[in-house]
Design a protein around this motif. Structure first.
Motif, PDB file in Angstrom:
ATOM      1  N   GLU A 121      15.091 -50.292  59.081  1.00 31.29           N
ATOM      2  CA  GLU A 121      16.530 -50.049  58.870  1.00 31.29           C
ATOM      3  C   GLU A 121      17.402 -50.797  59.891  1.00 31.29           C
ATOM      4  N   GLU A 122      16.775 -51.360  60.927  1.00 26.70           N
ATOM      5  CA  GLU A 122      17.528 -52.111  61.923  1.00 26.70           C
ATOM      6  C   GLU A 122      17.661 -53.601  61.583  1.00 26.70           C
ATOM      7  N   ARG A 134      21.232 -54.805  61.522  1.00 29.45           N
ATOM      8  CA  ARG A 134      22.106 -54.318  62.577  1.00 29.45           C
ATOM      9  C   ARG A 134      22.309 -55.436  63.621  1.00 29.45           C
ATOM     10  N   GLY A 135      23.552 -55.696  63.958  1.00 30.65           N
ATOM     11  CA  GLY A 135      23.836 -56.757  64.923  1.00 30.65           C
ATOM     12  C   GLY A 135      23.787 -58.149  64.340  1.00 30.65           C
TER      13      GLY A 135
END
Length: 319
Positions: free
Chosen positions: A311-312, A315-316
């Motif tokens: 799920e990361e 992200r970013g």
């Protein structure tokens, strides 16, 4: 000049990359890797005159630059292994290293891509009226990118506190300078015509010579004299991308490789030390053992660290 400290930093970089090369065949490293074995002197010398408030940006061949600036070895190895504990959370790999706390603002896989970022960081120092500088590492191949000229022009126009460090290792992948740039071109002289003070042809395998030049250059930039371009002549021992030697594929001569290997920056500095001095011997032995222990610990940490959570993934990520 603290020759022992310079020797330690170069040997640390060399030993780290030799261990990467040794373990790469295990197929646990999750990315391509570009080694700078043979090129340790320049980043060692550059970082001697920088602090954590100075910015650095780098290239796809950035391990040495990252480590010299104070980057975390555990985080770097974990990043190469694609682990969550990596300096880019395992998302970037070898060519995307960053440590903001140390002023190391990132490497890039795209040739020339970090140059305008480094100039922008220099502009921020200029606006804040600090005495800090922005250091941009680039190779001879980046001189052929249009973004270099746009960035150099802006740095000259605004008189920015920017240091362009060109590590000229004679090749862009497998292409020598002779098929990429005109025969009579002197890179530093060409850059000087843009309006940037420039020095070319520095022996990039002599760490003391590098320090002598950089000490004056960086003082000049800090005092507000504007950007500087310094070209260091050096040579990578291993293949463009990967852990092996590639002298068998024909793009460079064995004799050329052997000539440059005889200019090993570590051996050259050792030859300037009194190696018969017991105290010096003990100092070298002590830091070699310390480096070896640090490297083992970093690889163990990387292997034991978890991969990023799915799920990361985004992200970013901004582009």
């Amino acid at each position: 000049m603290d020759k022992i400290s310079l020797l330690r930093n170069m040997m640390r970089i060399r030993k780290v990359e030799e261990e990467i090369a040794k373990r790469y065949k295990q197929n646990k490293m999750r990315c391509p890797t570009h080694l700078s074995i043979g090129q340790e002197a320049t980043p060692t010398a550059v970082s001697k005159f920088l602090d954590s408030n100075d910015f650095v940006v780098s290239t796809h061949r950035g391990h040495a630059h990252y480590l010299a600036k104070g980057g975390d070895l555990k985080k770097m190895i974990s990043e190469i292994y694609g682990k969550k504990t990596g300096c880019s959370s395992g998302k970037g790999g070898s060519m995307h290293l960053i440590d903001i706390d140390k002023g190391f603002m990132g490497t890039s896989a795209i040739v020339g891509n970090s140059i305008p970022i480094g100039v922008g960081l220099g502009f921020s120092q200029y606006l804040k009226k600090t005495s800090n500088i922005s250091c941009i590492y680039l190779g001879d191949g980046a001189i052929e990118e249009g973004v270099f000229y746009e960035s150099a022009n802006f740095a000259a126009l605004k008189n920015l506190p920017v240091l362009f460090v060109c590590e000229n290792n004679l090749y862009s992948v497998y292409s020598p300078l002779s098929v990429r740039q005109p025969k009579k071109r002197e890179i530093a002289r060409m850059v000087s015509e843009i309006g940037i003070k420039s020095i070319g042809g520095i022996d990039g395998n002599d760490v003391l010579a590098c320090c002598d030049v950089l000490n004056e250059v960086i003082q000049s930039i800090r005092s507000g004299d504007g950007p500087y371009f310094v070209e260091f002549m050096t040579y990578r021992w291993r293949e463009h991308c990967g852990p092996n030697y590639d002298n068998d594929i024909g793009y460079r001569k064995i004799s050329e490789f052997e000539e440059w290997k005889s200019k090993d920056p570590i051996v050259r500095l050792k030859n300037k030390l009194n190696l018969s001095d017991i105290e010096i011997q003990n100092q070298i032995m002590a830091f070699e053992n310390s480096i070896n222990d640090e490297i083992i610990e970093a690889f163990d940490h990387a292997e034991q660290s978890p991969f990023p959570d799915p799920e990361e993934t985004f992200r970013g990520v901004y582009a």
